[in-house]
Design an enzyme around this catalytic site. Structure first.
Site, PDB file in Angstrom:
ATOM      1  N   GLU A   1      10.173  15.155  22.633  1.00 65.47           N
ATOM      2  CA  GLU A   1      11.230  15.109  21.622  1.00 65.47           C
ATOM      3  C   GLU A   1      11.908  13.747  21.642  1.00 65.47           C
ATOM      4  O   GLU A   1      12.114  13.188  22.721  1.00 65.47           O
ATOM      5  CB  GLU A   1      12.252  16.218  21.870  1.00 65.47           C
ATOM      6  CG  GLU A   1      11.659  17.628  21.741  1.00 65.47           C
ATOM      7  CD  GLU A   1      12.695  18.721  21.932  1.00 65.47           C
ATOM      8  OE1 GLU A   1      13.891  18.390  22.123  1.00 65.47           O
ATOM      9  OE2 GLU A   1      12.334  19.904  21.901  1.00 65.47           O
TER      10      GLU A   1
ATOM     11  N   ARG B   1      12.681  26.160  25.921  1.00 62.21           N
ATOM     12  CA  ARG B   1      12.024  24.904  26.261  1.00 62.21           C
ATOM     13  C   ARG B   1      10.527  25.063  26.065  1.00 62.21           C
ATOM     14  O   ARG B   1       9.944  26.093  26.412  1.00 62.21           O
ATOM     15  CB  ARG B   1      12.313  24.500  27.719  1.00 62.21           C
ATOM     16  CG  ARG B   1      13.751  24.092  27.998  1.00 62.21           C
ATOM     17  CD  ARG B   1      14.148  22.816  27.268  1.00 62.21           C
ATOM     18  NE  ARG B   1      15.507  22.403  27.565  1.00 62.21           N
ATOM     19  CZ  ARG B   1      16.584  22.790  26.905  1.00 62.21           C
ATOM     20  NH1 ARG B   1      16.447  23.643  25.882  1.00 62.21           N
ATOM     21  NH2 ARG B   1      17.777  22.350  27.236  1.00 62.21           N
TER      22      ARG B   1
ATOM     23  N   HIS C   1      14.600  21.221  17.213  1.00 69.43           N
ATOM     24  CA  HIS C   1      15.565  21.454  18.302  1.00 69.43           C
ATOM     25  C   HIS C   1      17.006  21.417  17.783  1.00 69.43           C
ATOM     26  O   HIS C   1      17.838  20.623  18.223  1.00 69.43           O
ATOM     27  CB  HIS C   1      15.386  20.432  19.426  1.00 69.43           C
ATOM     28  CG  HIS C   1      15.880  20.956  20.738  1.00 69.43           C
ATOM     29  ND1 HIS C   1      15.456  20.465  21.959  1.00 69.43           N
ATOM     30  CD2 HIS C   1      16.781  21.935  21.049  1.00 69.43           C
ATOM     31  CE1 HIS C   1      16.054  21.109  22.944  1.00 69.43           C
ATOM     32  NE2 HIS C   1      16.873  22.001  22.410  1.00 69.43           N
TER      33      HIS C   1
END
Length: 324
Positions: A265, A236, A285
């Site tokens: 995001e 993260r 991601h």
């Protein structure tokens, strides 16, 4: 039941064998990402069950209070994006399998892919070749170097195994219970946090983002890293102090970064600081984004829906709601 699935960006779920588990239910799948509460409230107005893909959409009280028919949120893994207290108050069950003992091999593999890409300059070399340039720099060999694993959980443990296969030394830093697991596995444990950052050639972050780990990697930590060191983050973005990684890259400590996670995001800003560095490798991601991993995750998610439909909710995060 009326089931709504959000954020299936590539319409992948319908192609999975486990999607057949929802046969007989009214399923709506959305293939875009939306943050606007008004739009989400309209899309979910008739939904009894909401399926989430990890943390892509935040589910807060302002939205939940506009969804009177909603009774179940089914997802997998951690849930910082869900207002569990509001769900309990409004009678919404949150089911989320924590898949104990099962590592995310997809995330571990991407971690290793980013590590290799960074130290061998793979994206930069490939891009230069397409521009008619032949060999633009010299990479590094991993064998004999030290990989530091910060956070020794299921993914960190797997990454350590990959490192061994490449002839790397592995050093661990984590909370004491995780350090005990590392010692039991025969891993080397750093004598101090400062020693960990000072001695590792590559550091890979494998911590959950919680209030206690928010910003746990500071600018001071990065400044301790070796000249030429690489920082990898597939966990993260919030684990790193805001702005510290970009500042560190400018200062040369770390020399390189490989990241799959960002503060906001989806990231669609091409001017985002980390993207500007030739020494950074960035991916959107995709650590868990494989068809195999989706099958594993959504089998669990759909099983939770069937359990609810049968009157026996499973993996309930807020059991207080069951009394209602």
């Amino acid at each position: 039941m009326k089931i709504t699935i959000l954020d299936d960006l590539f319409d992948t779920l319908r192609t999975l064998p486990c999607f057949d588990m929802l046969a007989g239910h009214d399923v709506v799948v959305w293939n875009d990402h939306v943050d606007d509460v008004d739009v989400l409230a309209e899309r979910l107005a008739d939904s009894e069950v909401l399926v989430l893909i990890r943390e892509r959409t935040s589910i807060r009280a302002s939205l939940l209070e506009r969804l009177p028919r909603l009774r179940l949120i089914s997802q997998r893994s951690v849930y910082p994006h869900i207002d569990v207290e509001a769900c309990t108050r409004l009678g919404v069950i949150v089911s989320s399998s924590q898949h104990p003992g099962e590592p995310c091999y997809a995330a571990a593999e991407l971690t290793w892919g980013l590590l290799l890409a960074a130290v061998r300059q793979i994206p930069q070399q490939a891009a230069a070749l397409k521009q008619g340039k032949w060999q633009i720099g010299v990479g590094r060999t991993l064998r004999g170097q030290t990989l530091g694993i910060y956070g020794y959980g299921r993914i960190g443990m797997q990454v350590g195994k990959y490192a061994e296969a490449f002839g790397m030394h592995v050093t661990v830093w984590a909370r004491e219970p995780s350090l005990e697991r590392a010692r039991a596995d025969g891993r080397n444990v750093a004598c101090s946090r400062a020693n960990f950052f000072e001695t590792c050639d590559v550091i890979s972050l494998h911590l959950r983002l919680t209030p206690s780990t928010l910003g746990i990697v500071t600018a001071g930590d990065l400044a301790r890293m070796k000249p030429g060191a690489l920082l990898v983050n597939t966990s993260r973005a919030g684990l790193i102090e805001p702005g510290a990684l970009a500042a560190g890259l400018r200062a040369g400590r770390p020399a390189m970064a490989a990241v799959d996670v960002f503060e906001q995001e989806p990231l669609v800003d091409g001017a985002y600081p980390l993207l500007a560095f030739e020494t950074s490798v960035c991916t959107p991601h995709i650590g868990y984004v494989t068809s195999d991993e989706y099958q594993l995750q959504f089998r669990d998610i759909f099983e939770q829906i069937l359990a609810y439909a049968a009157g026996t909710p499973s993996n309930v995060v807020n059991p207080e709601v069951l009394a209602r």
